[in-house]
Write a protein that holds these residues in place. Structure first.
Motif, PDB file in Angstrom:
ATOM      1  N   GLU A  15      17.961  32.224  39.795  1.00  0.00           N
ATOM      2  CA  GLU A  15      18.313  31.290  38.719  1.00  0.00           C
ATOM      3  C   GLU A  15      19.710  31.572  38.190  1.00  0.00           C
ATOM      4  O   GLU A  15      20.507  30.666  37.978  1.00  0.00           O
ATOM      5  N   ARG A  16      20.015  32.842  37.992  1.00  0.00           N
ATOM      6  CA  ARG A  16      21.359  33.193  37.511  1.00  0.00           C
ATOM      7  C   ARG A  16      22.420  32.810  38.543  1.00  0.00           C
ATOM      8  O   ARG A  16      23.487  32.315  38.192  1.00  0.00           O
ATOM      9  N   ALA A  17      22.130  33.024  39.799  1.00  0.00           N
ATOM     10  CA  ALA A  17      23.069  32.651  40.865  1.00  0.00           C
ATOM     11  C   ALA A  17      23.303  31.139  40.855  1.00  0.00           C
ATOM     12  O   ALA A  17      24.440  30.671  40.978  1.00  0.00           O
ATOM     13  N   ARG A  18      22.243  30.383  40.667  1.00  0.00           N
ATOM     14  CA  ARG A  18      22.366  28.923  40.624  1.00  0.00           C
ATOM     15  C   ARG A  18      23.222  28.492  39.431  1.00  0.00           C
ATOM     16  O   ARG A  18      24.120  27.673  39.556  1.00  0.00           O
ATOM     17  N   ARG A  19      22.941  29.086  38.261  1.00  0.00           N
ATOM     18  CA  ARG A  19      23.677  28.723  37.043  1.00  0.00           C
ATOM     19  C   ARG A  19      25.154  29.067  37.133  1.00  0.00           C
ATOM     20  O   ARG A  19      26.002  28.331  36.625  1.00  0.00           O
ATOM     21  N   THR A  20      25.464  30.202  37.730  1.00  0.00           N
ATOM     22  CA  THR A  20      26.848  30.679  37.754  1.00  0.00           C
ATOM     23  C   THR A  20      27.619  30.245  38.990  1.00  0.00           C
ATOM     24  O   THR A  20      28.833  30.434  39.053  1.00  0.00           O
ATOM     25  N   ASP A  26      26.338  38.704  45.610  1.00  0.00           N
ATOM     26  CA  ASP A  26      27.462  39.054  44.744  1.00  0.00           C
ATOM     27  C   ASP A  26      26.980  39.608  43.406  1.00  0.00           C
ATOM     28  O   ASP A  26      27.518  40.589  42.898  1.00  0.00           O
ATOM     29  N   LEU A  27      25.977  38.966  42.824  1.00  0.00           N
ATOM     30  CA  LEU A  27      25.440  39.432  41.548  1.00  0.00           C
ATOM     31  C   LEU A  27      24.820  40.818  41.674  1.00  0.00           C
ATOM     32  O   LEU A  27      24.985  41.669  40.793  1.00  0.00           O
TER      33      LEU A  27
END
Length: 55
Positions: A15-20, A26-27
């Motif tokens: 979800e964070r990868a999608r948002r950013t 990478d994250l």
């Protein structure tokens, strides 16, 4: 190396990868590098090998 994360953590990371607009990889690398600033790298390596033994 392939990390297998618990489903809930993987979902949060996705979800964070999608948002950013960044990749999960990478994250994850960024989080590990930040942890290195706060931890002793040999301790991290020892814990990882304890938690994820090579088969």
């Amino acid at each position: 190396m392939t990390l297998r994360l618990p489903a809930d953590l993987d979902a949060k990371l996705a979800e964070r990868a999608r948002r950013t607009g960044r990749s999960k990889q990478d994250l994850t690398i960024e989080a590990i590098r930040e942890a290195e600033d706060h931890c002793d790298v040999p301790v991290i390596a020892k814990r990882l090998t304890e938690w994820f033994p090579v088969r």
